[in-house]
Design an enzyme around this catalytic site. Structure first.
Site, PDB file in Angstrom:
ATOM      1  N   LYS A   1       0.843  -1.190   0.051  1.00 48.92           N
ATOM      2  CA  LYS A   1       0.132  -0.174  -0.085  1.00 48.92           C
ATOM      3  C   LYS A   1       0.925   1.312  -0.127  1.00 48.92           C
ATOM      4  O   LYS A   1       0.554   2.014  -0.771  1.00 48.92           O
ATOM      5  CB  LYS A   1      -0.881   0.036   1.153  1.00 48.92           C
ATOM      6  CG  LYS A   1      -1.954   1.093   1.456  1.00 48.92           C
ATOM      7  CD  LYS A   1      -2.349   1.494   2.636  1.00 48.92           C
ATOM      8  CE  LYS A   1      -1.464   2.132   3.654  1.00 48.92           C
ATOM      9  NZ  LYS A   1      -2.178   2.621   4.945  1.00 48.92           N
ATOM     10  N   MET A   2       1.968   1.437   0.919  1.00 44.63           N
ATOM     11  CA  MET A   2       2.669   2.490   1.089  1.00 44.63           C
ATOM     12  C   MET A   2       3.440   2.799  -0.398  1.00 44.63           C
ATOM     13  O   MET A   2       3.623   3.698  -0.790  1.00 44.63           O
ATOM     14  CB  MET A   2       3.614   2.251   2.120  1.00 44.63           C
ATOM     15  CG  MET A   2       3.094   2.577   3.562  1.00 44.63           C
ATOM     16  SD  MET A   2       4.513   2.619   4.632  1.00 44.63           S
ATOM     17  CE  MET A   2       3.059   2.035   6.262  1.00 44.63           C
TER      18      MET A   2
END
Length: 384
Positions: free
Chosen positions: A267-268
């Site tokens: 996600k990051m």
């Protein structure tokens, strides 16, 4: 006897050589050997050493080595090996980044593949490829409603998110590093707290070299308000070391390489890649998106990672770069700023459809409208 001595000697020399390799050289060797290349330098080094130790088991009794561990055992520090990969052959040459070569010299014999000890039920499911799924019916109508609601960019992440906080005037390297730091701090932390913490760090000096030079105790005190600040302090220090050593104080240019950094998940990585480099090779999915897209029946998933894969299966590529900011902001407003979003719905070009959308994602529109003296207007719209 000569072959046994040669094999044992070259294996020892090879293992010694690993201790002198750089982090990137070891990552390259891992990939060539079919191993995962993520983790800290120590983890990657240990993975290679364990792999070579295990590979000696498949020479049988001819090389005089005793069995040290069950070949089906996997070290807890490592990701599971790709069971379809054949262990390095005894006559193979591996090139590292400095053009030096490491050669195994023993009889031309290919070692047996690693036995498949993984239960059928736990094997990885086939990956969903982008564009391989049928889009949900009328998804574009709902998407356009959210685009209209988010046109004012007034959600918490619009002022305190990873795109809004970094300092561009200090140069592109510093800007990209600050994007990465903002995303690292954001895990399990509200955007307002991330914003406050980022401004504290910026006042302290939020550059790779300064974070590297800052004492861990001091750094921990600077970020003490974010969730899991002890772990994040450790990750920030480790990341700063890696960036100085391997990336000339810049951040990796691809999401795949970012995921090799401590504390950085898919996600990051995908969000950082999009914000810092303007490129989207994947979609960053948070808990808001995971919940909303399941509520809308756009995906059928149990984790944000499953949501990401299913979403990438049908959402057009041109939407990948905007979808996170758009829908995370919508999720924040529908959960944390109900009065504001109901008022925006009433003023929208499609008020009835917009109020219905809010109800679909869990907003009790009538109950909330009553709190804010909007009940009459909402009822009038919903009744048509």
């Amino acid at each position: 006897m000569m072959a046994t001595t040669t094999t044992t000697t070259t294996m020892k020399n090879f293992i010694q050589n690993i201790h002198t390799m750089s982090y990137r050289e070891m990552q390259k060797l891992c990939k060539q050997s079919g191993l995962a290349a993520n983790g800290t330098k120590k983890v990657v080094q240990t993975r290679l050493l364990d792999f070579l130790t295990a590979s000696s088991l498949y020479e049988g009794s001819s090389n005089g080595l005793s069995e040290k561990k069950n070949p089906c055992q996997v070290d807890d520090r490592d990701l599971q090996l790709d069971r379809t990969t054949t262990i390095l052959t005894t006559d193979s040459t591996i090139q590292d980044d400095t053009t030096k070569s490491i050669t195994f010299s023993s009889p031309a014999k290919t070692r047996a593949p690693i036995p498949d000890c993984t239960p059928t039920s736990s094997r990885k499911k086939q990956k969903i490829l982008p564009g391989s799924l049928e889009p949900p019916k009328n998804w574009e109508v709902i998407y356009s409603i959210v685009e209209e609601l988010r046109a004012d960019r007034s959600a918490p992440l619009d002022t305190d998110g990873g795109e809004a906080l970094p300092e561009r005037h200090l140069g592109e390297k510093v800007y990209r590093f600050q994007v990465l730091v903002a995303l690292m701090l954001s895990s399990q932390t509200k955007d307002a707290v991330v914003g406050e913490t980022m401004r504290i760090l910026q006042k302290h000096g939020l550059t790779v070299d300064n974070i590297r030079a800052t004492d861990s105790v001091k750094l921990n005190s600077l970020i003490k308000k974010v969730g899991f600040h002890n772990n994040k302090t450790k990750y920030l220090k480790q990341v700063a070391e890696i960036l100085v050593r391997d990336y000339d104080s810049d951040i990796p240019s691809t999401a795949e390489d970012m995921m090799n950094l401590p504390g950085i998940g898919p996600k990051m990585a995908y969000i950082i890649e999009n914000v810092a480099f303007g490129r989207s090779t994947g979609i960053g999915v948070d808990t808001h998106m995971h919940r909303i897209f399941n509520d809308l029946k756009w995906v059928n998933s149990k984790t944000p990672e499953q949501t990401r894969e299913q979403l990438e299966g049908w959402l057009p590529l041109e939407k990948w770069g905007e979808v996170n900011m758009l829908w995370v902001g919508f999720g924040q407003e529908s959960q944390q700023q109900k009065e504001k979003i109901i008022k925006k719905a009433l003023k929208s070009s499609q008020p009835a459809e917009t109020l219905n959308l809010l109800q679909m994602v869990g907003v009790n529109v009538l109950k909330e409208a009553k709190k804010f003296d909007l009940e009459h207007e909402v009822q009038k719209i919903l009744k048509g």
